[in-house]
Design a protein around this motif. Structure first.
Motif, short mmCIF file in Angstrom:
data_model
loop_
_atom_site.label_atom_id
_atom_site.label_comp_id
_atom_site.label_asym_id
_atom_site.label_seq_id
_atom_site.Cartn_x
_atom_site.Cartn_y
_atom_site.Cartn_z
N ASP A 179 -1.31 -4.40 11.87
CA ASP A 179 -1.45 -4.78 10.76
C ASP A 179 -0.85 -6.28 10.32
O ASP A 179 -0.14 -6.43 9.30
CB ASP A 179 -0.49 -3.54 9.99
N PHE B 282 17.03 -8.84 1.58
CA PHE B 282 16.14 -9.26 0.55
C PHE B 282 15.90 -10.72 0.89
O PHE B 282 17.00 -11.50 1.07
CB PHE B 282 16.56 -9.07 -0.92
N GLU C 104 3.94 -15.42 6.15
CA GLU C 104 4.54 -16.27 5.30
C GLU C 104 5.29 -17.41 5.76
O GLU C 104 6.11 -17.08 6.75
CB GLU C 104 5.40 -15.47 4.06
N ARG D 221 7.85 -19.23 -0.93
CA ARG D 221 6.96 -19.06 0.40
C ARG D 221 5.56 -19.17 -0.02
O ARG D 221 4.98 -18.96 -1.12
CB ARG D 221 7.25 -17.31 0.63
N LEU E 42 15.39 -3.96 0.73
CA LEU E 42 13.81 -3.35 0.57
C LEU E 42 14.16 -2.28 1.42
O LEU E 42 14.16 -2.22 2.51
CB LEU E 42 12.94 -4.17 1.05
N THR F 110 0.83 -1.35 -0.02
CA THR F 110 -0.01 -0.02 0.08
C THR F 110 0.76 1.48 0.11
O THR F 110 0.60 2.23 -0.39
CB THR F 110 -0.84 0.06 1.32
N GLN F 111 2.09 1.29 0.48
CA GLN F 111 3.07 2.33 0.58
C GLN F 111 4.29 2.17 -0.13
O GLN F 111 4.56 1.10 -0.40
CB GLN F 111 3.13 2.81 2.13
N HIS G 82 -2.21 -9.08 8.78
CA HIS G 82 -3.16 -9.69 7.95
C HIS G 82 -2.83 -11.05 7.59
O HIS G 82 -3.51 -11.91 7.47
CB HIS G 82 -3.68 -8.69 6.89
N LYS H 58 12.55 1.41 2.89
CA LYS H 58 11.12 2.32 3.22
C LYS H 58 11.66 3.38 3.75
O LYS H 58 12.56 3.44 4.75
CB LYS H 58 10.38 1.56 4.38
N1 ATP Z 1 12.80 -8.03 2.86
C1 ATP Z 1 11.98 -8.44 2.00
N2 ATP Z 1 12.59 -8.63 0.78
C2 ATP Z 1 11.93 -9.09 -0.50
N3 ATP Z 1 10.58 -9.03 -0.18
C3 ATP Z 1 10.08 -8.71 0.92
C4 ATP Z 1 10.63 -8.36 1.98
N4 ATP Z 1 10.01 -7.69 2.89
C5 ATP Z 1 8.71 -7.80 2.38
N5 ATP Z 1 8.83 -8.21 1.27
C6 ATP Z 1 7.57 -8.68 0.18
O1 ATP Z 1 7.01 -7.49 -0.13
C7 ATP Z 1 5.62 -7.60 0.04
C8 ATP Z 1 5.28 -6.23 0.60
O2 ATP Z 1 5.84 -5.78 1.73
P1 ATP Z 1 5.63 -5.16 3.03
O3 ATP Z 1 4.21 -6.21 3.57
O4 ATP Z 1 6.61 -4.90 4.04
O5 ATP Z 1 4.90 -3.93 2.35
P2 ATP Z 1 3.45 -3.13 2.52
O6 ATP Z 1 3.49 -2.11 1.66
O7 ATP Z 1 3.60 -2.95 4.02
O8 ATP Z 1 2.45 -4.15 2.33
P3 ATP Z 1 1.01 -4.19 2.78
O9 ATP Z 1 0.32 -3.01 2.52
O10 ATP Z 1 0.44 -5.18 2.22
O11 ATP Z 1 1.21 -4.50 4.54
C9 ATP Z 1 5.40 -8.75 1.21
O12 ATP Z 1 4.24 -9.20 1.31
C10 ATP Z 1 6.62 -9.44 0.83
O13 ATP Z 1 6.25 -10.63 0.14
#
Ligand code: ATP
Ligand code: MN
Length: 612
Positions: A480, A413, A485, A422, A306, A291-292, A482, A308
């Protein structure tokens, strides 16, 4: 409009009635012979009677307000010449009286009806304004006019409509209580656990000696050998041996095992953190999904992270009117969650580190075309971008540098699909993700028995893993959760990954006890987890201190605002109180506090390599 026209009509009639009363009393009191005749109305006013007096001047009755009022006094009706009462005059007078009384009845009915309609209209207007009926209040609520009034007020707006409705989300209530500066006693099913921080302050220090004793007894009873085996690793399953030129990330990924992401005190983790925080970045692209905004960072050695970005200063709390699903993510929450997961001995969260990026050289100059399209310079001359995603990816929610330096979290990653495919599981205690609805577990005290009938929660470690996740989410305040994995190559007898913690650490003064629902509804928890929590609670090193020390090594230290650290210690105590409550309800600690090596493992679990 209706009311206005109604008022006009009925005011006219009332005036007419007043005028008629004047005539009746005048004719009775003074007994004056009034010579009138009934005559058909010539102006086509059928419902009204046209009355003429002896001087044959037509006057409209009913529709006019000046018929017999003050005018009559000013110029009294003419009397006959003799001044006596003639029989003809008497007949006319009787006829007139009859007409008047007939009119009186009609007008009374009309007046009554008029008053009735006016009152009804008034009630309707008042009802709409104040939301007196359930139907209308629901309407108001659906339009978002929720007043966060004092919830304790017996007839408060919120009390009546938010607490009664089954479709109202717990989160709205929690936020309301936050608005009042209080903490909520989590609902989430019937069990209410003690969560009031003021209550905690009042109680004398509690070292949970009862729980400590249970653990000692349980340990004595546990005859099974404690295995140090981590289970097979991804490297072993794929028969890939570490090579010299492997990146540190590859090394880490191959070492992921059935029981944990990395071994305790593994030096690879610190090397990985350093690598992510310092290596040269060669390419940046947006990560699809979610979502973000998140960016995939490519390093010069071919490894990835990854990213943020930072959006707010450390002390910015979740906005009081935001739900868990509209909360903005915090890069510091991702970093802190990794440290907490490691300190608690779970080792189910990928390593995360903080780093400051130069947006010009480390994003803009090497970013992919789609991302570059969203870059702009803000009115404060800061470099910003918003990327593309399903929410919060627009100019109003842009990520901005200072002026072009940007903090963010870098998560190691996950392995690709070939190495570590997964499986995504729906979390049984997931929230409704709706601003008015509750999830089934929030309404049904027996929800746990439903879950425990279904694999993989009916046997094996998974239920204990969900309890651990509940502790973890409660400590961080992450609502959060939901999905979760697992790595497919390990089958069901493996740990759930602790992923996505950006929405944790948002409310340091609020303890979201509903996060503990899997524990207080199922009354089960892993023995090691209880032992770890007791260790931090009784010291000598509190969890806040261990966290502060661990996060000290991060380049962006300090990572957490102090109130979040204080919240950790407070929440550890709340988890222990919840466990104690379960033990006293079940009457036996053996059924609540479960040894990891004592659970009822299914054959598939013992093999540990079944494809799900
Ligand atoms: N460290 C990582 N390396 C690779 N892929 C990842 C990693 N962490 C998360 N992901 C993948 O990316 C997806 C989205 O990551 P994350 O849940 O952190 O983002 P989000 O924007 O908060 O998602 P949501 O809005 O669905 O909660 C995860 O479902 C996972 O499959
Ligand atoms: Mn998320």
């Amino acid at each position: 409009m209706r009311g206005a026209s109604g008022r006009l009509v009925w005011a006219g009639s009332a005036t007419a009635a007043r005028g008629k009363q004047t005539v009746d009393s005048q004719s009775r009191r003074r007994d004056r012979p009034v010579r009138r005749q009934r005559t058909p109305c010539r102006r086509g006013r059928a419902p009204f009677t046209c009355v003429v007096n002896t001087n044959r001047q037509p006057q409209l009755s009913g529709a006019t307000t000046t018929r017999f009022s003050g005018k009559a006094k000013a110029s009294p009706p003419p009397q006959n010449a003799a001044g006596g009462r003639s029989s003809a005059a008497g007949r006319v007078s009787k006829q007139s009286a009859l007409t008047v009384s007939a009119m009186k009845l009609k007008e009374r009915v009309a007046i009554g009806a008029g008053i009735g309609v006016t009152l009804f209209t008034l009630i309707l207007v008042v009802d709409l304004q104040m939301g007196l009926s359930g139907k209308h209040s629901a309407l108001l609520y659906s339009h978002g006019k929720v007043k966060f009034a004092n919830q304790n007020a017996p007839f408060g707006y919120k009390t009546r409509f938010l607490q009664r409705s089954a479709n109202v989300s717990k989160e709205a209530s929690a936020q309301a209580s936050d608005n009042q500066g209080g903490t909520s006693n989590g609902t989430g099913g019937g069990r209410i656990v003690p969560a009031d921080t003021n209550e905690l302050k009042k109680t004398p220090p509690d070292n949970f000696s009862d729980l400590v004793e249970y653990l000692v007894v349980l340990k004595k009873k546990d005859t099974s050998a404690v295995s140090k085996d981590r289970g097979p690793t991804l490297g072993q399953i794929h028969r890939v041996k570490p090579r010299k030129n492997m990146t540190i990330l590859e090394r880490f990924q191959l070492g992921i095992s059935q029981l944990e992401l990395y071994p305790k005190d593994d030096p690879v983790v610190d090397k990985l953190l350093t690598s992510m925080a310092t290596r040269k970045i060669v390419h940046v692209a947006q990560k699809d999904g979610g979502t973000q905004i998140k960016l995939v960072i490519d390093y010069d050695d071919g490894s990835q992270a990854l990213f943020k970005p930072m959006r707010f200063p450390r002390d910015t709390q979740t906005l009081p009117n935001h739900f868990y699903f509209t909360d903005f993510e915090r890069h510091t929450a991702e970093i802190a969650a990794f440290h907490l997961d490691r300190i608690l001995g779970f080792r189910r969260a990928m390593p995360v580190v903080g780093r400051v990026l130069n947006m010009t050289t480390e994003i803009y100059n090497i970013g992919d075309a789609e991302l570059l399209k969203t870059f702009f310079v803000s009115p404060s001359d800061n470099l910003c971008f918003h990327g593309k995603c399903s929410y919060y990816c627009d100019t109003a929610h842009a990520v901005c540098g200072n002026p072009d330096m940007l903090e963010g979290s870098f998560a190691a990653f996950l392995p690709d699909k070939e190495l570590g495919p997964r499986k995504v599981w729906r979390h049984p205690w997931r929230r409704s993700y709706h601003k008015r609805r509750k999830a089934q577990w929030e309404l049904d005290d027996e929800y746990c028995s439903l879950v425990r009938d279904i694999p993989p929660y009916d046997a094996g470690r998974r239920m204990l893993d969900l309890a651990d996740m509940a502790v973890f989410d409660f400590l961080t305040g992450n609502m959060d959760r939901h999905h979760y994995e697992t790595f497919r190559p390990f089958g069901n007898a493996t740990f759930p990954l602790h992923l996505d913690h950006g929405r944790g650490f948002g409310k340091p003064y609020h303890d979201e006890t509903s996060c503990l629902a899997p524990i207080y509804q199922c009354c089960t928890i892993r023995r090691d987890t209880v032992a770890n929590l007791l260790r931090f609670h009784n010291g000598p090193k509190k969890l806040s201190k261990a966290m502060r020390e661990s996060m000290n090594s991060d380049p962006l230290s300090p990572i957490l605002w102090e109130p979040h650290l204080a919240a950790l210690d407070r929440r550890v105590q709340i988890v222990l109180m919840t466990v104690r409550d379960c033990v006293s309800r079940s009457g036996s600690p053996d059924t609540v506090i479960i040894s990891d090596f004592n659970y009822n493992a299914s054959p598939d679990e013992k093999k540990g390599s079944t494809e799900v």
